[in-house]
Design an enzyme around this catalytic site. Structure first.
Site, PDB file in Angstrom:
ATOM      1  N   THR A   1      23.375  28.057  54.017  1.00 26.21           N
ATOM      2  CA  THR A   1      24.524  28.355  53.162  1.00 26.21           C
ATOM      3  C   THR A   1      25.346  27.087  52.920  1.00 26.21           C
ATOM      4  O   THR A   1      25.799  26.823  51.797  1.00 26.21           O
ATOM      5  CB  THR A   1      25.408  29.445  53.795  1.00 26.21           C
TER       6      THR A   1
ATOM      7  N   LYS B   1      23.841  24.942  50.309  1.00 30.55           N
ATOM      8  CA  LYS B   1      24.180  25.377  48.959  1.00 30.55           C
ATOM      9  C   LYS B   1      25.586  24.919  48.557  1.00 30.55           C
ATOM     10  O   LYS B   1      25.782  24.371  47.465  1.00 30.55           O
ATOM     11  CB  LYS B   1      24.107  26.902  48.866  1.00 30.55           C
TER      12      LYS B   1
ATOM     13  N   SER C   1      24.977  28.889  40.418  1.00 29.95           N
ATOM     14  CA  SER C   1      24.130  27.702  40.231  1.00 29.95           C
ATOM     15  C   SER C   1      23.828  27.425  38.759  1.00 29.95           C
ATOM     16  O   SER C   1      23.359  26.338  38.421  1.00 29.95           O
ATOM     17  CB  SER C   1      22.804  27.863  40.990  1.00 29.95           C
TER      18      SER C   1
ATOM     19  N   HIS D   1      23.920  42.092  64.795  1.00 30.47           N
ATOM     20  CA  HIS D   1      25.279  41.562  64.925  1.00 30.47           C
ATOM     21  C   HIS D   1      26.319  42.602  64.465  1.00 30.47           C
ATOM     22  O   HIS D   1      27.509  42.394  64.680  1.00 30.47           O
ATOM     23  CB  HIS D   1      25.458  40.225  64.200  1.00 30.47           C
ATOM     24  N   HIS D   2      25.861  43.684  63.847  1.00 30.07           N
ATOM     25  CA  HIS D   2      26.778  44.766  63.488  1.00 30.07           C
ATOM     26  C   HIS D   2      26.998  45.729  64.652  1.00 30.07           C
ATOM     27  O   HIS D   2      27.773  46.665  64.532  1.00 30.07           O
ATOM     28  CB  HIS D   2      26.221  45.551  62.297  1.00 30.07           C
TER      29      HIS D   2
ATOM     30  N   TYR E   1      22.572  40.203  51.400  1.00 31.80           N
ATOM     31  CA  TYR E   1      22.010  39.054  50.674  1.00 31.80           C
ATOM     32  C   TYR E   1      21.370  39.479  49.372  1.00 31.80           C
ATOM     33  O   TYR E   1      21.256  38.666  48.445  1.00 31.80           O
ATOM     34  CB  TYR E   1      21.058  38.281  51.596  1.00 31.80           C
TER      35      TYR E   1
ATOM     36  N   ARG F   1      39.813  50.255  61.271  1.00 30.01           N
ATOM     37  CA  ARG F   1      39.416  50.556  59.897  1.00 30.01           C
ATOM     38  C   ARG F   1      39.212  52.071  59.757  1.00 30.01           C
ATOM     39  O   ARG F   1      39.143  52.787  60.744  1.00 30.01           O
ATOM     40  CB  ARG F   1      38.138  49.798  59.534  1.00 30.01           C
TER      41      ARG F   1
ATOM     42  N   TRP G   1      29.985  54.396  54.661  1.00 28.88           N
ATOM     43  CA  TRP G   1      28.734  54.215  53.920  1.00 28.88           C
ATOM     44  C   TRP G   1      27.568  54.010  54.884  1.00 28.88           C
ATOM     45  O   TRP G   1      26.421  54.173  54.510  1.00 28.88           O
ATOM     46  CB  TRP G   1      28.839  53.057  52.923  1.00 28.88           C
TER      47      TRP G   1
ATOM     48  N   GLU H   1      20.655  43.713  52.758  1.00 28.00           N
ATOM     49  CA  GLU H   1      21.361  44.234  51.585  1.00 28.00           C
ATOM     50  C   GLU H   1      22.519  43.315  51.184  1.00 28.00           C
ATOM     51  O   GLU H   1      22.782  43.098  50.002  1.00 28.00           O
ATOM     52  CB  GLU H   1      21.872  45.649  51.879  1.00 28.00           C
TER      53      GLU H   1
ATOM     54  N   HIS I   1      21.839  44.520  56.625  1.00 28.28           N
ATOM     55  CA  HIS I   1      22.167  43.107  56.528  1.00 28.28           C
ATOM     56  C   HIS I   1      21.451  42.416  55.378  1.00 28.28           C
ATOM     57  O   HIS I   1      22.101  41.739  54.584  1.00 28.28           O
ATOM     58  CB  HIS I   1      22.022  42.334  57.840  1.00 28.28           C
TER      59      HIS I   1
ATOM     60  N   SER J   1      15.223  53.356  42.064  1.00 25.73           N
ATOM     61  CA  SER J   1      15.578  52.542  40.904  1.00 25.73           C
ATOM     62  C   SER J   1      15.528  51.060  41.257  1.00 25.73           C
ATOM     63  O   SER J   1      14.973  50.243  40.517  1.00 25.73           O
ATOM     64  CB  SER J   1      16.968  52.933  40.403  1.00 25.73           C
ATOM     65  N   SER J   2      16.082  50.708  42.427  1.00 22.28           N
ATOM     66  CA  SER J   2      16.104  49.303  42.844  1.00 22.28           C
ATOM     67  C   SER J   2      14.697  48.777  43.072  1.00 22.28           C
ATOM     68  O   SER J   2      14.368  47.662  42.685  1.00 22.28           O
ATOM     69  CB  SER J   2      16.895  49.144  44.142  1.00 22.28           C
TER      70      SER J   2
ATOM     71  N   ASP K   1       9.568  39.712  26.959  1.00 18.87           N
ATOM     72  CA  ASP K   1      10.297  40.868  27.512  1.00 18.87           C
ATOM     73  C   ASP K   1       9.944  40.937  28.982  1.00 18.87           C
ATOM     74  O   ASP K   1       9.245  40.072  29.506  1.00 18.87           O
ATOM     75  CB  ASP K   1       9.880  42.170  26.786  1.00 18.87           C
TER      76      ASP K   1
ATOM     77  N   HIS L   1      33.679  55.275  48.082  1.00 13.95           N
ATOM     78  CA  HIS L   1      34.039  53.985  47.483  1.00 13.95           C
ATOM     79  C   HIS L   1      32.945  52.956  47.764  1.00 13.95           C
ATOM     80  O   HIS L   1      32.485  52.246  46.855  1.00 13.95           O
ATOM     81  CB  HIS L   1      35.385  53.499  48.028  1.00 13.95           C
TER      82      HIS L   1
HETATM   83 CU   CU1 Z   1      25.113  41.512  58.817  1.00 11.42          CU
END
Ligand code: CU1
Length: 530
Positions: free
Chosen positions: A333, A336, A273, A307-308, A262, A455, A147, A260, A258, A174-175, A111, A82
């Site tokens: 943040t 914003k 925006s 922090h993870h 953002y 979890r 994941w 990722e 991390h 691809s990315s 283009d 998932h």
């Molecule tokens: Cu993080």
């Protein structure tokens, strides 16, 4: 019947000489940024429902205690797949689709800079996605270690791990190719007068995101390659028995993981925006501070990864550093959020569907932001770690955050893309169903986590039963509500009221002054002047 080989012949009959062909060959060989944007968005929509079906399997199993529908092995494969499908197959391709459609038009380019690379970047995806999904049908099933694929658990996976890692390599390729294309386009293809600090915010957020992608996707590729050699070729990067260190993988993974977050959220900020000024009928407040805040967030996102991993037993100085650097992200943040709010202040507001999704984004993304600050506090994170509180937190960031931004962006630009208005009444019903059910789905998960529910488990102690039932009901309402979105999009593509030149009556968004009656093969749009 149109086949690939007949594509050229079909082109001779095309009334538009720009047309790259018809039927299948048009989509296979297209180098048009609008066609490729559409392909990305349709692919993302399909993946949304595949990943969503897996989420519903998870929530069905968790509706009540005990094992009802699936065995624990399959449940673990579902939580892993998932997440991988939603992150790499759904939300990232969706934003690349928006980038393809909007960036050339927003900067006045005919283009993307590298159109054939653009075609390849997309067509890698269906193959990678198929390989990833096929692991579920292999002997022993797909990888079942989340994941994040932490060793040593992930090294217990069957041979399907090799295919999953290959799929991740392809998705990463691809990315990276898409990111290269975006950077080259923005740096080289801007119309005269379109200086960097005149670019619409969506373009800025994607430019910065593209640099983040090029920085961190190779790190993930390196990490999963080391997993591959540990599992299949006898190395011991992450195996303590051979002198390796499983915690090393966590550092490598989160140095990617991390940023990722953002990579997903900065394009969301970009879409928000664009939407908020249009429905406030005012220019975006604090444009340059928005650009610097975006760049600041991107930089900070690269120095917060541990922090993870507060519970792995790192030195106190490390915990302090990662705690403080994480909290620093709240500053740009907040800049914003302040600017979006100030844009609406005394604006001539109206609340059509895109604006509803944008305003819901502001409130609900903020909930994910605040729970993020809670988890950043290292000593209390020991309580939250690996609980449902984490699941609640990142789903607030990703679903009413990133997904709402993508859905809002789709409603916002559908008239531009198709030349038709979508059904506003159905759009509003879709919004309210989604906004209410997403909170029924995810808010109770905070309570479950704080009460201690772990979890990634298929079963739980009976004291967690009530909120799990509520959450599962929310999940099914939210999931089925999204079928409405498909209906609304299909209806809009097929017809409906003609979109006017200024769809949203928007003095700021001058990109609207060029209507798109024929959304494809129009290379002659005049540059946007801001
Ligand atoms: Cu993080």
């Amino acid at each position: 019947m149109t086949t690939i080989t007949q594509g050229h012949a079909a082109q001779d009959h095309a009334h538009d000489s720009h047309g790259p062909g018809h039927g299948l060959s048009r989509w296979l060989f297209t180098t048009n940024h609008k066609d490729i944007g559409t392909l990305y968005l349709v692919f993302a929509l399909v993946m949304l429902f595949i990943g969503g079906a897996m989420a519903l399997i998870i929530r069905a199993e968790l509706f009540q205690p005990g094992l009802q529908f699936v065995n624990p092995e399959f449940f673990n494969q579902m939580t892993s797949m998932h997440a991988l499908i939603m992150v790499f197959g759904m939300i990232m391709p969706a934003f690349v689709g928006f980038a393809n459609w909007m960036i050339p038009m927003m900067i006045g380019a005919p283009d993307m800079a590298l159109p054939r690379l653009n075609n390849w970047s997309f067509w890698i995806l269906p193959f990678a996605g198929t390989i990833l999904l096929s692991t579920l049908f292999m002997e022993g099933g797909g990888p079942a270690a989340g994941w994040t694929m932490y060793p040593p658990l992930v090294l217990q996976s069957g041979n399907s791990l090799a295919f999953a890692i290959f799929a991740i390599h392809l998705l990463g390729m691809s990315s990276i190719l898409g990111a290269i294309n975006i950077i080259v386009t923005v740096m080289n293809m801007r119309a005269p007068g379109m200086t960097l600090l005149k670019m619409p915010m969506f373009v800025w957020t994607w430019l910065i995101t593209a640099y983040l992608l090029i920085l961190v996707m190779p790190v993930l590729a390196g990490g999963v390659t080391m997993l591959l050699t540990d599992r299949f070729f006898g190395t011991s990067f992450f195996q303590a028995a051979g002198g390796g260190d499983p915690v090393l993988f966590q550092h490598i993974f989160w140095f990617f993981g991390h940023p990722e977050v953002y990579i997903i959220i900065l394009p969301s900020f970009g879409i928000i925006s664009q939407i908020i000024p249009a429905f406030s009928r005012k220019p975006l407040f604090g444009y340059s501070s928005m650009v610097y805040a975006t760049a600041g967030i991107a930089f900070l996102s690269c120095i917060v990864w541990a922090h993870h991993m507060f519970t792995v037993g790192m030195p106190l100085a490390g915990e302090m550093f990662f705690m403080m650097s994480t909290m620093l992200i709240a500053i740009p943040t907040a800049v914003k959020v302040f600017n979006w709010t100030a844009t609406m202040w005394r604006g001539s507001l109206s609340f059509e569907t895109p604006m509803l999704f944008a305003v819901a984004f502001l409130f609900l993304f903020a909930i994910g932001g605040f729970s993020g600050v809670m988890m950043a506090i290292a000593p209390v994170d020991f309580q939250y770690h690996d609980t449902y509180f984490i699941v609640a937190h990142f789903h607030y960031v990703l679903v009413p955050g990133a997904l709402f931004a993508a859905i809002g962006g789709a409603y916002f630009w559908l008239p531009k893309w198709t030349g038709h208005m979508y059904d506003e009444k159905l759009g509003k019903i879709h919004f309210w169903l989604s906004a209410v059910s997403v909170n029924i789905l995810f808010f109770p998960q905070h309570f479950l986590g704080l009460a201690g529910m772990p979890r990634r488990i298929p079963d739980y102690a009976t004291q967690f039963a009530d909120w799990n039932a509520v959450s599962s009901i929310g999940a099914f309402v939210f999931g089925f509500s999204q079928l409405m979105f498909v209906y609304i999009v299909v209806k809009c593509v097929r017809g409906g009221a003609k979109a006017t030149a200024q769809v949203w009556d928007n003095p700021e968004g001058l990109e609207w002054t060029v209507p798109s009656p024929a959304p494809y093969h129009t290379f002659d749009e005049p540059p946007l002047v801001r």
